[in-house]
Design a protein around this motif. Structure first.
Motif, PDB file in Angstrom:
ATOM      1  N   SER A  41       0.806  -1.131   0.139  1.00 36.58           N
ATOM      2  CA  SER A  41      -0.023  -0.139   0.037  1.00 36.58           C
ATOM      3  C   SER A  41       0.969   1.338   0.042  1.00 36.58           C
ATOM      4  N   GLU A  42       2.036   1.085   0.865  1.00 37.52           N
ATOM      5  CA  GLU A  42       2.799   2.481   0.597  1.00 37.52           C
ATOM      6  C   GLU A  42       3.663   2.682  -0.505  1.00 37.52           C
ATOM      7  N   LEU A  43       3.999   1.489  -1.249  1.00 33.91           N
ATOM      8  CA  LEU A  43       4.467   1.438  -2.589  1.00 33.91           C
ATOM      9  C   LEU A  43       3.445   1.890  -3.524  1.00 33.91           C
ATOM     10  N   VAL A  44       2.374   1.902  -3.445  1.00 35.06           N
ATOM     11  CA  VAL A  44       1.292   2.314  -4.255  1.00 35.06           C
ATOM     12  C   VAL A  44       1.040   3.591  -3.981  1.00 35.06           C
ATOM     13  N   ILE A  45       0.794   4.127  -3.120  1.00 40.68           N
ATOM     14  CA  ILE A  45       0.727   5.734  -2.843  1.00 40.68           C
ATOM     15  C   ILE A  45       1.934   6.411  -2.919  1.00 40.68           C
ATOM     16  N   LEU A  47       4.876   5.530  -4.364  1.00 39.19           N
ATOM     17  CA  LEU A  47       5.775   5.302  -5.700  1.00 39.19           C
ATOM     18  C   LEU A  47       4.796   5.205  -6.870  1.00 39.19           C
ATOM     19  N   PHE A  48       4.175   4.188  -7.052  1.00 40.25           N
ATOM     20  CA  PHE A  48       3.628   3.762  -8.301  1.00 40.25           C
ATOM     21  C   PHE A  48       2.463   4.681  -8.691  1.00 40.25           C
ATOM     22  N   LEU A  49       1.592   5.201  -7.736  1.00 42.04           N
ATOM     23  CA  LEU A  49       0.494   6.390  -8.094  1.00 42.04           C
ATOM     24  C   LEU A  49       1.266   7.705  -8.544  1.00 42.04           C
ATOM     25  N   PRO A  50       2.249   8.038  -7.651  1.00 41.71           N
ATOM     26  CA  PRO A  50       2.891   9.367  -8.144  1.00 41.71           C
ATOM     27  C   PRO A  50       3.644   9.116  -9.236  1.00 41.71           C
ATOM     28  N   LEU A  51       4.200   8.146  -9.867  1.00 43.62           N
ATOM     29  CA  LEU A  51       4.683   7.838 -11.079  1.00 43.62           C
ATOM     30  C   LEU A  51       3.922   7.831 -12.056  1.00 43.62           C
ATOM     31  N   LEU A  52       2.816   7.390 -11.983  1.00 44.06           N
ATOM     32  CA  LEU A  52       1.508   7.300 -12.858  1.00 44.06           C
ATOM     33  C   LEU A  52       1.250   8.587 -13.131  1.00 44.06           C
ATOM     34  N   MET A  53       0.857   9.520 -12.031  1.00 47.22           N
ATOM     35  CA  MET A  53       0.524  10.790 -12.205  1.00 47.22           C
ATOM     36  C   MET A  53       1.647  11.769 -12.974  1.00 47.22           C
ATOM     37  N   PHE A  54       2.885  11.555 -12.579  1.00 41.11           N
ATOM     38  CA  PHE A  54       3.871  12.470 -13.361  1.00 41.11           C
ATOM     39  C   PHE A  54       3.933  11.954 -14.687  1.00 41.11           C
ATOM     40  N   SER A  55       4.169  10.526 -15.349  1.00 41.49           N
ATOM     41  CA  SER A  55       4.063  10.186 -16.348  1.00 41.49           C
ATOM     42  C   SER A  55       2.994  10.540 -17.082  1.00 41.49           C
ATOM     43  N   THR A 167      -1.262  21.987   8.093  1.00 45.58           N
ATOM     44  CA  THR A 167      -1.419  22.004   6.702  1.00 45.58           C
ATOM     45  C   THR A 167      -0.201  21.428   6.014  1.00 45.58           C
ATOM     46  N   LYS A 168       0.967  20.840   6.788  1.00 51.25           N
ATOM     47  CA  LYS A 168       1.965  20.101   6.248  1.00 51.25           C
ATOM     48  C   LYS A 168       1.592  18.692   5.740  1.00 51.25           C
ATOM     49  N   ASP A 169       0.357  18.286   6.153  1.00 50.83           N
ATOM     50  CA  ASP A 169      -0.134  16.906   5.587  1.00 50.83           C
ATOM     51  C   ASP A 169      -0.540  17.063   4.429  1.00 50.83           C
ATOM     52  N   MET A 170      -0.986  18.530   3.982  1.00 49.51           N
ATOM     53  CA  MET A 170      -1.475  18.513   2.388  1.00 49.51           C
ATOM     54  C   MET A 170      -0.394  18.051   1.611  1.00 49.51           C
ATOM     55  N   PHE A 171       0.818  18.151   1.752  1.00 49.88           N
ATOM     56  CA  PHE A 171       1.633  18.141   0.673  1.00 49.88           C
ATOM     57  C   PHE A 171       2.354  16.595   0.752  1.00 49.88           C
ATOM     58  N   ASN A 172       1.565  15.728   0.291  1.00 45.92           N
ATOM     59  CA  ASN A 172       1.935  14.176   0.260  1.00 45.92           C
ATOM     60  C   ASN A 172       2.435  13.934  -1.301  1.00 45.92           C
ATOM     61  N   ALA A 173       3.014  12.685  -1.274  1.00 47.13           N
ATOM     62  CA  ALA A 173       3.564  12.152  -2.440  1.00 47.13           C
ATOM     63  C   ALA A 173       2.679  12.398  -3.847  1.00 47.13           C
ATOM     64  N   ALA A 270     -18.802  11.172  -7.383  1.00 45.27           N
ATOM     65  CA  ALA A 270     -20.041  10.989  -6.266  1.00 45.27           C
ATOM     66  C   ALA A 270     -20.530   9.511  -5.897  1.00 45.27           C
ATOM     67  N   CYS A 271     -20.157   8.638  -6.841  1.00 52.43           N
ATOM     68  CA  CYS A 271     -20.771   7.215  -6.740  1.00 52.43           C
ATOM     69  C   CYS A 271     -19.839   6.428  -5.668  1.00 52.43           C
ATOM     70  N   MET A 272     -18.639   6.806  -5.443  1.00 57.65           N
ATOM     71  CA  MET A 272     -17.729   5.848  -4.953  1.00 57.65           C
ATOM     72  C   MET A 272     -18.032   5.568  -3.484  1.00 57.65           C
ATOM     73  N   PRO A 273     -17.492   4.513  -2.840  1.00 59.32           N
ATOM     74  CA  PRO A 273     -17.787   4.254  -1.496  1.00 59.32           C
ATOM     75  C   PRO A 273     -16.871   4.983  -0.825  1.00 59.32           C
ATOM     76  N   PRO A 274     -17.013   4.776   0.772  1.00 59.47           N
ATOM     77  CA  PRO A 274     -15.901   5.368   1.547  1.00 59.47           C
ATOM     78  C   PRO A 274     -14.461   5.258   1.204  1.00 59.47           C
ATOM     79  N   ALA A 275     -13.665   6.226   1.552  1.00 59.09           N
ATOM     80  CA  ALA A 275     -12.113   6.232   1.169  1.00 59.09           C
ATOM     81  C   ALA A 275     -11.448   5.206   2.123  1.00 59.09           C
ATOM     82  N   ALA A 276     -10.961   4.089   1.677  1.00 60.15           N
ATOM     83  CA  ALA A 276      -9.912   3.377   2.328  1.00 60.15           C
ATOM     84  C   ALA A 276      -8.968   3.849   3.181  1.00 60.15           C
ATOM     85  N   LEU A 277      -8.590   5.329   2.904  1.00 58.98           N
ATOM     86  CA  LEU A 277      -7.569   5.868   3.489  1.00 58.98           C
ATOM     87  C   LEU A 277      -8.080   6.423   4.860  1.00 58.98           C
ATOM     88  N   LEU A 278      -9.598   6.380   5.116  1.00 53.81           N
ATOM     89  CA  LEU A 278     -10.236   6.890   6.158  1.00 53.81           C
ATOM     90  C   LEU A 278      -9.632   5.907   7.463  1.00 53.81           C
TER      91      LEU A 278
END
Length: 323
Positions: A41-45, A47-55, A167-173, A270-278
């Protein structure tokens, strides 16, 4: 037409269910440990997801083509705000929810904004439209990630006067990767990225979509749901999150008539279930995990039926055809 709309969405959902089931059974069969899932999960959030976004952003985004890019983080705030105010309305009507107000509002406010929408649109749309939709989702996530790790933490940790807003929590990977990609595009630095760098980044980024769903399935396997002491607040929270909020946005997009993909994005979120991050945030903040975990688990199961319902209704009443 009705059957086609529902069947197309259901098939896309079933693809995600299969991936999620892989993660679920890997954990239940102890082929992957809880610590291993946490690392994944930490790798996805991180590394992999940030790399997908950047790419994706550096390869396909331009300020000229997406001149309205700034709207999407604001749309994220809109979805969060609608869930928040509907949640507050229910709390005002049912005062028994006061003791669980923070977790309850977290359920109604924050949805699974990336893990499910990304693979879902990849199944629903043609390749050209998928690229544009990915950009929309990444820009939407810019607002979402900044909000859930700041205001979301504040809501879940707020107990009387003991409230924390950092506010520092706002700036994640993922947020940093998106902002960095936008800077590269703005200054034209993307042409200086050599192929031997961009290709591995793209390859690793592509891992984010299947792995994210496997992580969701694994997280659901870890959630302890045997205690049913939170049935009433859980049901009320899921009614707001999975029925009231999607219905409100269905009416909104039919009245406002935004661009087809923007309308689809709003309905999708709007249709998505509650966030797993919660669940992660609640554990870190020592909030009431029971209600949140049950809502996440049963919300994801219920969304197998509610997502096709509302996306099908959107396709029917808006005349939207998958590009």
């Amino acid at each position: 037409m009705i059957f086609h709309s529902f069947s197309t969405t259901c098939q896309a959902i079933l693809e995600l269910v299969i991936l999620g089931a892989v993660g679920f059974f890997l954990l239940r069969r102890k082929l992957v440990s809880e610590e291993g899932l946490k690392t994944l999960s930490e790798l996805v959030i991180g590394l992999f997801l940030p790399l997908l976004m950047f790419s994706e952003i550096t390869a396909r985004f331009s300020f000229r083509q997406f001149s309205d890019w700034w709207i999407f983080p604001l749309l994220s705030l809109l979805v969060t705000a609608v869930g928040y105010f509907f949640g507050l309305f229910v709390v005002a009507l049912d005062r028994s929810l006061i003791s669980q107000e923070g977790p309850f509002l977290g359920i109604t406010m924050f949805q699974n904004s990336g893990y499910l929408p990304l693979p879902l649109v990849a199944s629903l749309l043609a390749p050209g439209a998928v690229s544009d939709m990915f950009i929309y989702i990444f820009l939407f996530l810019l607002g979402f990630n900044m909000t859930i790790f700041s205001f979301g933490v504040f809501v879940l940790s707020c107990k009387g006067k003991a409230c924390r807003f950092d506010t520092k929590d706002m700036f994640n990977a993922p947020v940093i990767a998106t902002l960095l990609a936008l800077v590269f595009v703005f200054f034209g630095w993307t042409r200086f990225i050599p192929p031997f760098v961009s290709r591995p980044v793209e390859m690793m980024g592509r891992c984010a979509i299947p792995l994210s769903i496997i992580v969701v399935g694994g997280n659901l396997a870890l959630i302890r749901i045997r205690s049913m002491q939170h049935v009433r607040p859980m049901l009320l929270g899921l009614i707001v999150k999975l029925l009231v909020v999607p219905l409100a946005f269905l009416v909104f997009v039919l009245l406002v008539r935004p661009k087809p993909l923007v309308g689809l994005l709003l309905m999708l979120q709007a249709c998505m279930p509650p966030a797993a991050l919660l669940s992660v945030i609640a554990k870190n903040q020592k909030a009431q995990e029971g209600l949140i975990n049950q809502a996440i688990f049963y919300g994801h199961i219920a969304s197998i039926f509610t997502i096709p319902l509302f996306l099908g209704l959107y396709q029917i009443f808006s005349g939207f055809q998958s590009p």
